[in-house]
Enzyme design. Structure first.
Site, PDB file in Angstrom:
ATOM      1  N   ASP A  30       0.858  -1.186   0.000  1.00 42.23           N
ATOM      2  CA  ASP A  30       0.000   0.000   0.000  1.00 42.23           C
ATOM      3  C   ASP A  30       0.895   1.238   0.000  1.00 42.23           C
ATOM      4  OD1 ASP A  30      -2.326   1.425  -0.124  1.00 42.23           O
ATOM      5  OD2 ASP A  30      -3.158   0.700   1.762  1.00 42.23           O
ATOM      6  N   ASP A  31       0.280   2.380  -0.340  1.00 41.16           N
ATOM      7  CA  ASP A  31       1.081   3.610  -0.368  1.00 41.16           C
ATOM      8  C   ASP A  31       1.467   4.055   1.039  1.00 41.16           C
ATOM      9  OD1 ASP A  31      -1.575   4.223   0.198  1.00 41.16           O
ATOM     10  OD2 ASP A  31      -1.733   5.867  -1.227  1.00 41.16           O
ATOM     11  N   ASP A  50      -1.888   4.707   7.984  1.00 37.72           N
ATOM     12  CA  ASP A  50      -2.191   5.871   8.828  1.00 37.72           C
ATOM     13  C   ASP A  50      -2.706   5.372  10.179  1.00 37.72           C
ATOM     14  OD1 ASP A  50      -3.332   8.154  10.014  1.00 37.72           O
ATOM     15  OD2 ASP A  50      -3.636   9.106   8.089  1.00 37.72           O
TER      16      ASP A  50
HETATM   17  O1  LIG Z   1      -4.228   3.213   7.830  1.00 36.28           O
HETATM   18  P1  LIG Z   1      -5.571   3.757   7.413  1.00 36.28           P
HETATM   19  O2  LIG Z   1      -6.080   4.801   8.372  1.00 36.28           O
HETATM   20  O3  LIG Z   1      -6.570   2.698   7.130  1.00 36.28           O
HETATM   21  O4  LIG Z   1      -5.363   4.612   6.068  1.00 36.28           O
HETATM   22  C1  LIG Z   1      -4.526   4.230   5.019  1.00 36.28           C
HETATM   23  C2  LIG Z   1      -5.303   3.967   3.767  1.00 36.28           C
HETATM   24  O5  LIG Z   1      -6.055   5.141   3.405  1.00 36.28           O
HETATM   25  C3  LIG Z   1      -5.790   5.479   2.043  1.00 36.28           C
HETATM   26  O6  LIG Z   1      -6.637   4.796   1.154  1.00 36.28           O
HETATM   27  P2  LIG Z   1      -8.164   5.185   0.934  1.00 36.28           P
HETATM   28  O7  LIG Z   1      -9.015   4.268   1.770  1.00 36.28           O
HETATM   29  O8  LIG Z   1      -8.338   6.650   1.170  1.00 36.28           O
HETATM   30  O9  LIG Z   1      -8.476   4.836  -0.574  1.00 36.28           O
HETATM   31  P3  LIG Z   1      -7.645   5.004  -1.923  1.00 36.28           P
HETATM   32  O10 LIG Z   1      -6.354   4.240  -1.774  1.00 36.28           O
HETATM   33  O11 LIG Z   1      -8.543   4.405  -2.944  1.00 36.28           O
HETATM   34  O12 LIG Z   1      -7.411   6.467  -2.137  1.00 36.28           O
HETATM   35  C4  LIG Z   1      -4.378   4.971   1.819  1.00 36.28           C
HETATM   36  O13 LIG Z   1      -4.144   4.728   0.422  1.00 36.28           O
HETATM   37  C5  LIG Z   1      -4.353   3.687   2.605  1.00 36.28           C
HETATM   38  O14 LIG Z   1      -4.850   2.609   1.847  1.00 36.28           O
HETATM   39  O1  HPA Z   2      -1.924  11.200   4.907  1.00 36.78           O
HETATM   40  C1  HPA Z   2      -2.669  10.700   4.023  1.00 36.78           C
HETATM   41  N1  HPA Z   2      -2.565  11.068   2.700  1.00 36.78           N
HETATM   42  C2  HPA Z   2      -3.359  10.551   1.729  1.00 36.78           C
HETATM   43  N2  HPA Z   2      -4.305   9.640   1.970  1.00 36.78           N
HETATM   44  C3  HPA Z   2      -4.454   9.211   3.250  1.00 36.78           C
HETATM   45  N3  HPA Z   2      -5.329   8.308   3.765  1.00 36.78           N
HETATM   46  C4  HPA Z   2      -5.110   8.243   5.084  1.00 36.78           C
HETATM   47  N4  HPA Z   2      -4.113   9.094   5.454  1.00 36.78           N
HETATM   48  C5  HPA Z   2      -3.677   9.715   4.303  1.00 36.78           C
HETATM   49 MG   LIG Z   3      -5.629   3.274  -0.091  1.00 33.67          MG
END
Ligand SMILES: O=P(O)(O)OC[C@H]1O[C@H](OP(=O)(O)OP(=O)(O)O)[C@H](O)[C@@H]1O
Ligand code: HPA
Ligand SMILES: [Mg+2]
Length: 173
Positions: free
Chosen positions: A108-109, A112
């Protein structure tokens, strides 16, 4: 609705920086898989943010089998001030490929709160979970990451940004 607002600091990541950091992640993961050769069976990206880093890692490690898991996270509140984040799987990777996750690299990117990865890890307890960036709260949910930022930092990814004109600091208007 907008999670970014309460954050004190911003950490802006360019495509170039993301490419370098994802490559660094790949190099760190190289040879760390199970078995003597340390090879990974497959890369699984957590959509959508994990897809770009997962592609770069798969390219560096020459892994051709790539799958995705789609996790949606949302806020739920029981009428109280303390909102809890919940996560739900919208699309699973191939069950025969995954097993319990042994030899699978889940990318994952960022992590958080750790809610997304908590759910993914519960489904694939033997997988290796890696992110490019990590915040302290979610850190226990990742085996490998590259850069840690503070909990009050919002990470801005290149796919969420656009170049735009900025007025000169001492301009007339
Ligand atoms: O540790 P956490 O609090 O769970 O947050 C982290 C996740 O939140 C974001 O994804 P998001 O659910 O916003 O979706 P996306 O990747 O499709 O933008 C990010 O890419 C992680 O996958
Ligand atoms: O810091 C952040 N950046 C982008 N997306 C996210 N989703 C949870 N935390 C983050
Ligand atoms: Mg995500």
């Amino acid at each position: 609705m907008d999670n970014r607002l309460p954050h004190e600091k911003g950490f802006h990541v360019s495509w170039d920086q993301l490419h370098r950091d994802a490559r660094a992640l790949a190099w760190r993961l190289q040879g760390q898989g199970p078995g003597e050769a340390g090879a990974w069976r497959a890369v699984v990206a957590i959509t959508r943010g994990g897809m770009a880093p997962a592609m770069i890692v798969a390219r560096e490690l020459d892994i051709r089998t790539v799958d995705t898991i789609s996790v949606k996270s949302y806020h739920s509140s029981g009428g109280k001030a303390d909102e809890r984040r919940e996560a739900e799987v919208l699309k699973s990777p191939d069950a025969a490929l995954m097993g319990e996750g042994e030899g699978i690299l889940i990318i994952d990117d960022l992590v958080d709160s750790g809610k997304t990865l908590e759910l993914v890890r519960s489904l694939y307890p033997k997988a290796h979970v890696a992110t490019v960036y990590a915040k302290p709260k979610g850190r226990p949910q990742v085996e490998t990451f590259i850069t840690e930022v503070s909990q009050d930092t919002w990470i801005f990814f290149p796919w969420d940004m656009a170049l735009q004109y900025v007025k000169p600091y001492r301009g007339d208007d």
